[in-house]
Write a protein that holds these residues in place. Structure first.
Motif, PDB file in Angstrom:
ATOM      1  N   ARG A 227      13.422   1.091  48.287  1.00 46.30           N
ATOM      2  CA  ARG A 227      14.011   1.966  47.267  1.00 46.30           C
ATOM      3  C   ARG A 227      14.716   1.131  46.193  1.00 46.30           C
ATOM      4  O   ARG A 227      14.618   1.436  45.008  1.00 46.30           O
ATOM      5  CB  ARG A 227      14.994   2.941  47.917  1.00 46.30           C
ATOM      6  CG  ARG A 227      14.356   4.022  48.747  1.00 46.30           C
ATOM      7  CD  ARG A 227      15.360   5.127  49.055  1.00 46.30           C
ATOM      8  NE  ARG A 227      16.522   4.626  49.767  1.00 46.30           N
ATOM      9  CZ  ARG A 227      16.610   4.570  51.095  1.00 46.30           C
ATOM     10  NH1 ARG A 227      15.597   4.983  51.846  1.00 46.30           N
ATOM     11  NH2 ARG A 227      17.708   4.125  51.667  1.00 46.30           N
ATOM     12  N   GLU A 228      15.423   0.095  46.630  1.00 47.41           N
ATOM     13  CA  GLU A 228      16.118  -0.766  45.673  1.00 47.41           C
ATOM     14  C   GLU A 228      15.126  -1.440  44.733  1.00 47.41           C
ATOM     15  O   GLU A 228      15.358  -1.535  43.529  1.00 47.41           O
ATOM     16  CB  GLU A 228      16.926  -1.829  46.435  1.00 47.41           C
ATOM     17  CG  GLU A 228      17.689  -2.796  45.555  1.00 47.41           C
ATOM     18  CD  GLU A 228      18.900  -2.176  44.905  1.00 47.41           C
ATOM     19  OE1 GLU A 228      19.471  -2.824  44.016  1.00 47.41           O
ATOM     20  OE2 GLU A 228      19.269  -1.039  45.258  1.00 47.41           O
ATOM     21  N   GLU A 231      14.024   1.015  42.134  1.00 44.13           N
ATOM     22  CA  GLU A 231      15.048   1.344  41.144  1.00 44.13           C
ATOM     23  C   GLU A 231      15.225   0.228  40.114  1.00 44.13           C
ATOM     24  O   GLU A 231      15.418   0.497  38.933  1.00 44.13           O
ATOM     25  CB  GLU A 231      16.378   1.631  41.851  1.00 44.13           C
ATOM     26  CG  GLU A 231      16.380   2.916  42.648  1.00 44.13           C
ATOM     27  CD  GLU A 231      17.705   3.137  43.355  1.00 44.13           C
ATOM     28  OE1 GLU A 231      18.647   2.333  43.119  1.00 44.13           O
ATOM     29  OE2 GLU A 231      17.816   4.116  44.130  1.00 44.13           O
TER      30      GLU A 231
END
Length: 375
Positions: A227-228, A231
């Motif tokens: 997810r990081e 993003e």
């Protein structure tokens, strides 16, 4: 036992916790040596020429090491000495001496302003480094002397001198199933790595209380890094890591290694690495989705010390280009001797590493644990 504090170029002070490193001693003596040189040159010269004009540079020399008040005082001293030397040679009223006095005053005003600006920048730098260290200490919380059933010691040395900002991380927690710890190294270093460093320990702490085993924690960390990466739009984001879990009843420590440096066990006067089935770094698990990390268990009893480090330690080079020989150095220090404590191991490496590598080119983190309590 004590927790070793990392070395930085900032030292403790009473105002905001830090003060900038003092300039070299020779810079503080230089203005006075320069004045003595001019006076000796004036006394030794055979022909009449305006040696006093050299004093125009005195305020600029002083501005490197002193504050505005001292620079202003030395400017006045330079003008007075110029007048004295001109009077001794009976040339006080000549145009070039008056011009020299004016030039000295102008240089002095500029040098005083420069010294004031330098002091302001130093205060700003101290504040920025204080904030950076506070941030990293919030992310990498100090390692307590005792965590549950283990004794512990940790050390963090950033590669960027004078800061606590870097890409290495560690944490240790006590849970229902035993003491769990992580040490890791995210891709990159310095400020770009701070966001990921913040994400990984947070996910670890959250998963620590819910996950049943180390592979489950690794899966949570894997999803968090994916997810990081989405993003921040960095498809190559990953972190190498070692996860451990200590079972005090079974006297065993379980290890999963995700592309990281192998742990080192100091046990019964022997030093050896704990090798096991490797797994891909966290964040790259999708490249081998069918493979799960395989935990390996090892006997871990009172008198043993387990050392976890990042690659900044084992890849530190000396002037000849040789890597730091971690296992050999630990054997030289601890093999065949009474069992050390975690702080003994960390303190030894903290003093031995600078002897091998004067200047670090990568962040260094280490975490040492030892069983405590019943055996």
């Amino acid at each position: 036992m004590r927790r070793t504090r990392p070395d930085t170029s900032l030292t403790a002070d009473t105002d905001d916790g830090f003060r900038p490193a003092a300039p070299p001693a020779w810079t503080r003596w230089l203005p006075f040596v320069y004045v003595a040189f001019v006076l000796l040159l004036e006394a030794a010269q055979q022909e009449e020429w305006a040696v006093s004009l050299f004093l125009v540079a005195l305020p600029a020399i002083a501005a490197y090491a002193y504050g505005p008040a001292v620079v202003a005082a030395l400017t006045v001293l330079a003008i007075l000495l110029e007048g004295f030397l001109a009077a001794v040679s009976h040339h006080l009223g000549e145009t070039h001496h008056v011009t020299a006095d004016i030039a000295t005053a102008v240089v002095g005003i500029l040098a005083t302003a420069l010294a004031a600006h330098r002091r302001s920048q130093e205060r700003h730098l101290v504040h920025a480094n204080s904030v950076a260290e506070a941030l990293m200490r919030a992310l990498l919380r100090p390692v307590p002397h005792q965590v549950g059933n283990v004794l512990a010691a940790g050390l963090y040395r950033p590669s960027e001198a004078g800061t606590m900002v870097g890409g290495d991380l560690f944490d240790i927690r006590t849970t229902r199933t035993g003491e769990r710890a992580i040490i890791g190294d995210v891709r990159g270093k310095g400020l770009p790595a701070v966001r990921t460093v913040a994400a990984v320990p947070g996910t670890f702490r959250e998963a620590d209380y819910e996950a049943q085993d180390l592979p489950a924690i690794a899966a949570r960390l894997e999803r968090g890094l994916v997810r990081e990466a989405e993003e921040i739009r960095d498809p190559e984001l990953f972190a190498t890591a070692v996860l451990i879990e200590y079972d005090s009843l079974a006297h065993r420590v379980t290890v999963t290694n995700h592309g990281h440096v192998e742990p080192v066990l100091i046990s019964r006067g022997e030093v050896r690495t704990l090798e096991g089935p490797p797994a891909l770094p966290l964040g790259l698990g999708h490249l081998a989705a069918a493979d799960r990390p395989v935990p390996c268990s090892h006997r871990f009893t009172r008198g043993d010390v387990l050392l976890l480090v990042t690659d900044g330690l084992v890849e530190a080079r000396d002037t000849g280009g040789d890597f730091y020989p971690l296992v050999e150095r630990l054997r030289h220090r601890f093999e065949g001797r009474p069992a050390p404590g975690p702080a003994d191991v960390v303190d030894f490496l903290n003093t031995d590493l600078p002897r091998h590598t004067p200047h670090l080119h990568d962040d260094v983190a280490m975490l040492a644990i030892a069983p405590h309590g019943h055996t």
